[in-house]
Design a protein around this motif. Sequence first.
Motif, PDB file in Angstrom:
ATOM      1  N   ARG A  47       0.746  -1.187  -0.512  1.00  0.00           N
ATOM      2  CA  ARG A  47       0.080  -0.057  -0.178  1.00  0.00           C
ATOM      3  C   ARG A  47       0.640   1.408   0.354  1.00  0.00           C
ATOM      4  N   PHE A  48      -0.142   2.333  -0.942  1.00  0.00           N
ATOM      5  CA  PHE A  48       1.245   3.557  -0.771  1.00  0.00           C
ATOM      6  C   PHE A  48       1.226   4.239   0.479  1.00  0.00           C
ATOM      7  N   ASN A  49       1.689   3.917   1.835  1.00  0.00           N
ATOM      8  CA  ASN A  49       1.781   4.499   2.560  1.00  0.00           C
ATOM      9  C   ASN A  49       3.023   3.764   3.511  1.00  0.00           C
ATOM     10  N   VAL A  50       2.695   3.279   4.101  1.00  0.00           N
ATOM     11  CA  VAL A  50       4.134   2.276   5.405  1.00  0.00           C
ATOM     12  C   VAL A  50       4.289   0.913   4.905  1.00  0.00           C
ATOM     13  N   LYS A  51       3.775   0.293   3.675  1.00  0.00           N
ATOM     14  CA  LYS A  51       3.784  -1.171   3.195  1.00  0.00           C
ATOM     15  C   LYS A  51       4.024  -1.248   2.360  1.00  0.00           C
ATOM     16  N   ASP A  52       5.537  -1.005   2.006  1.00  0.00           N
ATOM     17  CA  ASP A  52       6.381  -0.880   0.685  1.00  0.00           C
ATOM     18  C   ASP A  52       6.502  -2.561   0.444  1.00  0.00           C
ATOM     19  N   ALA A  53       7.353  -2.957  -0.502  1.00  0.00           N
ATOM     20  CA  ALA A  53       6.905  -4.363  -0.677  1.00  0.00           C
ATOM     21  C   ALA A  53       8.663  -4.960  -0.260  1.00  0.00           C
ATOM     22  N   GLY A  54       9.449  -3.613  -1.312  1.00  0.00           N
ATOM     23  CA  GLY A  54      10.848  -4.439  -1.277  1.00  0.00           C
ATOM     24  C   GLY A  54      11.227  -4.123   0.498  1.00  0.00           C
ATOM     25  N   VAL A  55      11.382  -3.773   1.446  1.00  0.00           N
ATOM     26  CA  VAL A  55      11.315  -3.081   2.199  1.00  0.00           C
ATOM     27  C   VAL A  55      10.382  -4.068   3.175  1.00  0.00           C
ATOM     28  N   MET A  56       8.822  -4.519   2.845  1.00  0.00           N
ATOM     29  CA  MET A  56       8.837  -5.465   4.137  1.00  0.00           C
ATOM     30  C   MET A  56       9.209  -7.268   3.749  1.00  0.00           C
ATOM     31  N   ALA A  57       9.508  -7.294   2.279  1.00  0.00           N
ATOM     32  CA  ALA A  57      10.461  -8.521   2.265  1.00  0.00           C
ATOM     33  C   ALA A  57      11.603  -8.704   2.696  1.00  0.00           C
ATOM     34  N   GLY A  58      12.072  -7.622   2.545  1.00  0.00           N
ATOM     35  CA  GLY A  58      13.377  -7.793   3.355  1.00  0.00           C
ATOM     36  C   GLY A  58      13.130  -7.800   4.582  1.00  0.00           C
ATOM     37  N   ALA A  59      12.419  -7.612   5.622  1.00  0.00           N
ATOM     38  CA  ALA A  59      12.563  -7.202   6.486  1.00  0.00           C
ATOM     39  C   ALA A  59      12.510  -9.167   7.551  1.00  0.00           C
ATOM     40  N   VAL A  60      11.268  -9.722   6.328  1.00  0.00           N
ATOM     41  CA  VAL A  60      10.617 -10.747   6.551  1.00  0.00           C
ATOM     42  C   VAL A  60      12.181 -11.756   6.407  1.00  0.00           C
ATOM     43  N   ALA A  61      12.826 -12.103   5.203  1.00  0.00           N
ATOM     44  CA  ALA A  61      13.859 -12.861   4.511  1.00  0.00           C
ATOM     45  C   ALA A  61      14.458 -12.460   6.033  1.00  0.00           C
ATOM     46  N   GLY A  62      15.113 -11.316   6.727  1.00  0.00           N
ATOM     47  CA  GLY A  62      16.356 -11.519   7.581  1.00  0.00           C
ATOM     48  C   GLY A  62      15.981 -11.999   8.453  1.00  0.00           C
ATOM     49  N   VAL A  63      14.328 -12.064   9.609  1.00  0.00           N
ATOM     50  CA  VAL A  63      14.648 -13.067   9.990  1.00  0.00           C
ATOM     51  C   VAL A  63      13.739 -14.095  10.210  1.00  0.00           C
ATOM     52  N   THR A  64      13.619 -14.707   8.791  1.00  0.00           N
ATOM     53  CA  THR A  64      13.219 -16.075   8.861  1.00  0.00           C
ATOM     54  C   THR A  64      13.996 -17.048   8.145  1.00  0.00           C
ATOM     55  N   ASP A  65      14.049 -18.539   8.605  1.00  0.00           N
ATOM     56  CA  ASP A  65      14.812 -19.258   7.898  1.00  0.00           C
ATOM     57  C   ASP A  65      13.917 -20.033   6.631  1.00  0.00           C
ATOM     58  N   ARG A  66      12.523 -20.662   7.267  1.00  0.00           N
ATOM     59  CA  ARG A  66      12.265 -21.872   5.980  1.00  0.00           C
ATOM     60  C   ARG A  66      11.293 -20.977   5.106  1.00  0.00           C
TER      61      ARG A  66
END
Length: 365
Positions: A47-66
């Motif tokens: 969404r065009f507010n505080v839900k940028d796709a790239g930022v969220m994907a990076g955050a999720v990738a950084g704190v999960t393994d599988r």
Amino acid sequence: MSPATTTQYPELAGYGLAGHTESPRDVVAEARLAEEIGLGSLFLSERFNVKDAGVMAGAVAGVTDRLGIATAATNHVTRHPLVTATMATTAHRMSEGRYALGLGRGFDVLFDLMGLPRITGAQMEDAIGIYRRLWRGESVVGHEGPAGSYPYLNQDSSFDERIPVLMMAIGDRSLELAGRVADGVVLHTFLTDEALARMVRVVRGSAERAGRDPASVRIWSVLATVEDSIGEQARLRKLVGRLATYLQGYGQVLVRANGWDEEVFRRFREDPFVTGYGGAFDAVGTTEDLQQLADRLLPEEWLAASATGSAQQCASRIQDQLDAGADSVVLHGATPTELRPVVEAWARQRSADLDALPANPGWMA
């Protein structure tokens, strides 16, 4: 990180930051919990507010393994193709191959207001072709096509990245396009089982006509899931509010897809309460507002295209989606905390054959 022994169910996904949020950092805790309870993937709706796709994907990738990660969805017109390709490659490598790029048509009115071109199927197909060439390490030189004019695009000649592309689709033309060019398809919320089965046939038929293996396209149903432990106000917002918001925005498409009564939709659309409402029902609707919609304007049959009731009843609705032809199911509109009892119930009845699905939500094998 989640314990390595946790069983994952690759056929199930949830949404990160489902609906509206003011705290994007919450996706970190949601991703960890999603992996802990066994969800196979987390879908990230931009969404065009505080839900940028790239930022969220990076955050999720950084704190999960599988946990699989899917952008669901962004629009190709909102970023330069080289920027989108770079976002996807970064998320792909950061997640060690767990990422899928999701694209959708979006809303014409929004693009008009933003000064962007309305999206066509030809543009999407062209853009996907550009991304894939860049991911293969090719240079795109002198490109003139529906997605734009690009004198020279290149990422890295050593690239040979295997990144799947998901398409969000509901209308027949979008479904046919997805079957022809996408690696996976994400359908819409509030589809009847009959509509779901028909859409699966459209996608697989299009894939076959394009010379592809129809079974190679991973099809995700999206099932609004509201288990009994969720409070009444939240239940109304997640079911009544969400369906009413879809009907506010593009109701004709959803009504026709399901074969619902268009006269009922006309009464909803023209009701003074709806026409005079100051916002999206799922964002600003009060309990009284939503109850009025449920009592007067939304048939129970329409709301029944969801998973409600006990955790076991919700798990049975997951099986209904698979029986209708979907390969996987996104449990929509609920947080991982809310989904825990549903996932636990599903674990007791699922087929072990589903273990063969890969973690990446865009691949079938």
